[in-house]
Each structure stands twice: as structure tokens, then as C-alpha cells.
Design a protein around this motif. Structure first.
Motif, mmCIF file in Angstrom:
data_model
loop_
_atom_site.group_PDB
_atom_site.id
_atom_site.type_symbol
_atom_site.label_atom_id
_atom_site.label_comp_id
_atom_site.label_asym_id
_atom_site.label_seq_id
_atom_site.Cartn_x
_atom_site.Cartn_y
_atom_site.Cartn_z
ATOM 1 N N GLN A 254 7.224 27.874 -10.714
ATOM 2 C CA GLN A 254 6.819 27.925 -9.413
ATOM 3 C C GLN A 254 5.813 26.685 -9.141
ATOM 4 N N GLY A 255 4.847 26.444 -10.074
ATOM 5 C CA GLY A 255 3.877 25.608 -9.788
ATOM 6 C C GLY A 255 4.416 24.217 -9.367
ATOM 7 N N SER A 256 5.330 23.670 -10.107
ATOM 8 C CA SER A 256 5.660 22.152 -9.710
ATOM 9 C C SER A 256 6.382 22.250 -8.266
ATOM 10 N N ILE A 257 6.794 23.143 -7.909
ATOM 11 C CA ILE A 257 7.611 23.096 -6.667
ATOM 12 C C ILE A 257 6.506 23.312 -5.481
ATOM 13 N N TYR A 258 5.226 23.928 -5.738
ATOM 14 C CA TYR A 258 3.998 24.239 -4.930
ATOM 15 C C TYR A 258 3.648 22.934 -4.801
ATOM 16 N N VAL A 259 3.401 22.218 -5.747
ATOM 17 C CA VAL A 259 2.549 20.831 -5.972
ATOM 18 C C VAL A 259 3.316 19.942 -5.358
ATOM 19 N N PHE A 260 4.849 19.821 -5.435
ATOM 20 C CA PHE A 260 5.469 18.983 -4.698
ATOM 21 C C PHE A 260 5.326 19.154 -3.312
ATOM 22 N N VAL A 261 5.423 20.234 -2.775
ATOM 23 C CA VAL A 261 5.495 20.467 -1.106
ATOM 24 C C VAL A 261 4.052 19.983 -0.901
ATOM 25 N N GLU B 275 0.755 -1.238 -0.067
ATOM 26 C CA GLU B 275 -0.049 -0.023 -0.195
ATOM 27 C C GLU B 275 0.741 1.188 0.071
ATOM 28 N N ASN B 276 2.039 1.213 0.599
ATOM 29 C CA ASN B 276 3.000 2.310 1.009
ATOM 30 C C ASN B 276 3.488 2.622 -0.766
ATOM 31 N N VAL B 277 3.835 1.443 -1.323
ATOM 32 C CA VAL B 277 4.477 1.610 -2.616
ATOM 33 C C VAL B 277 3.381 2.167 -3.764
ATOM 34 N N ARG B 278 2.230 1.832 -3.497
ATOM 35 C CA ARG B 278 1.048 2.369 -4.211
ATOM 36 C C ARG B 278 0.822 3.834 -4.107
ATOM 37 N N TYR B 279 0.853 4.196 -2.970
ATOM 38 C CA TYR B 279 0.644 5.609 -2.665
ATOM 39 C C TYR B 279 1.863 6.420 -3.098
ATOM 40 N N LEU B 280 3.206 5.661 -3.060
ATOM 41 C CA LEU B 280 4.478 6.285 -3.694
ATOM 42 C C LEU B 280 4.052 6.547 -5.271
ATOM 43 N N PHE B 281 3.811 5.460 -6.016
ATOM 44 C CA PHE B 281 3.877 5.765 -7.379
ATOM 45 C C PHE B 281 2.542 6.618 -7.797
ATOM 46 N N ILE B 282 1.507 6.628 -6.975
ATOM 47 C CA ILE B 282 0.337 7.561 -7.575
ATOM 48 C C ILE B 282 1.167 9.230 -7.531
ATOM 49 N N LEU B 283 1.481 9.394 -6.064
ATOM 50 C CA LEU B 283 2.048 10.850 -5.987
ATOM 51 C C LEU B 283 3.179 11.227 -6.803
ATOM 52 N N LEU B 284 4.139 10.238 -7.268
ATOM 53 C CA LEU B 284 5.073 10.475 -8.103
ATOM 54 C C LEU B 284 4.619 10.840 -9.505
ATOM 55 N N ALA B 285 3.622 10.072 -9.979
ATOM 56 C CA ALA B 285 2.955 10.061 -11.202
ATOM 57 C C ALA B 285 2.228 11.316 -11.322
ATOM 58 N N ILE B 286 1.789 12.096 -10.150
ATOM 59 C CA ILE B 286 1.053 13.180 -10.052
ATOM 60 C C ILE B 286 2.235 14.412 -10.318
ATOM 61 N N TRP B 287 3.285 13.993 -9.574
ATOM 62 C CA TRP B 287 4.240 15.139 -9.535
ATOM 63 C C TRP B 287 4.878 14.976 -10.829
ATOM 64 N N PHE B 288 5.113 14.133 -11.463
ATOM 65 C CA PHE B 288 5.635 13.854 -12.927
ATOM 66 C C PHE B 288 4.731 14.861 -13.950
ATOM 67 N N LEU B 289 3.401 14.641 -13.801
ATOM 68 C CA LEU B 289 2.550 15.107 -14.662
ATOM 69 C C LEU B 289 2.468 16.549 -14.671
ATOM 70 N N VAL B 290 2.619 16.909 -13.252
ATOM 71 C CA VAL B 290 2.666 18.635 -13.255
ATOM 72 C C VAL B 290 3.855 19.047 -13.463
ATOM 73 N N SER B 291 5.051 18.498 -13.184
ATOM 74 C CA SER B 291 6.348 19.237 -13.487
ATOM 75 C C SER B 291 6.799 18.899 -14.912
ATOM 76 N N PHE B 292 6.875 17.680 -15.395
ATOM 77 C CA PHE B 292 7.155 17.387 -16.648
ATOM 78 C C PHE B 292 6.013 17.819 -17.709
ATOM 79 N N GLY B 293 4.547 17.496 -17.597
ATOM 80 C CA GLY B 293 3.532 17.539 -18.275
ATOM 81 C C GLY B 293 3.374 19.291 -18.543
ATOM 82 N N ALA B 294 2.920 19.672 -17.393
ATOM 83 C CA ALA B 294 2.375 21.158 -17.261
ATOM 84 C C ALA B 294 3.771 22.058 -17.794
ATOM 85 N N GLY B 295 4.710 21.793 -17.208
ATOM 86 C CA GLY B 295 5.889 22.692 -17.544
ATOM 87 C C GLY B 295 6.621 22.539 -18.765
#
Length: 86
Positions: free
Chosen positions: A58-65, A14-34
Motif C-alpha cells: 500500500q505505502g508505495s502507491i500512496y507515496v506515488f500519488v 530544473e524540470n529534469v532535476r525535479y523528476l530525478f529527485i522525485l523518482l529517486a524518492i519513489w524508488f527508495l520507498v517502493s524498492f527500498g522499503a518494500g
């Protein structure tokens, strides 16, 4: 497999599943949107800046936090669920 090992394995999965989901969101925001969707997002503005530029700077840093706080909350709930809380 003992009951403790089953519980630890389920916790880790369950912990690894959370990590993959959150990292995917971060990837989409930083790489995708940026980078990938920058041109489409630049049609909009936030505070006078183009949204694509804003996400890249700025936005990808805010999303990461924000994702860090979400991860802490999820892990606290997970710890309580499996009895690993303090």
C-alpha cells in the motif's frame, strides 16, 4: 544562444532535476522499503500489519500519488518562474 533558448534550457534542466529527485524518492520507498529494508521495517506495525509488508502493498502507491501532487505544485511554480504559466 538567444535569451528564449537560455530560458527554455534552464527550465528543462530544473524540470529534469525535479523528476530525478522525485523518482529517486519513489524508488527508495517502493524498492527500498518494500524489498531491501522489509525485514528491518517488519519489526514495526501499522494497523496490525508489518510496516515492510504495508509499504510493499500500500505505502508505495500512496507515496506515488503524493509525489504526483508534489510534482504538479513544483511544475506550477516553475511555470510561473519562467513565464510559461497560462
Amino acid at each position: 544562444m538567444s535569451d528564449h533558448q537560455k530560458k527554455a534550457t534552464a527550465y528543462w534542466k530544473e524540470n529534469v532535476r525535479y523528476l530525478f529527485i522525485l523518482l529517486a524518492i519513489w524508488f527508495l520507498v517502493s524498492f527500498g522499503a518494500g524489498i531491501l529494508f522489509k525485514d528491518a521495517l517488519n519489526a514495526f506495525k501499522i494497523g496490525g500489519f508489518k510496516v515492510g509488508f504495508w509499504f510493499a502493498q500500500q505505502g508505495s502507491i500512496y507515496v506515488f500519488v503524493i509525489l504526483i501532487f508534489i510534482y504538479v505544485r513544483l511544475m506550477n511554480k516553475l511555470d510561473e518562474k519562467y513565464g510559461y504559466h497560462e
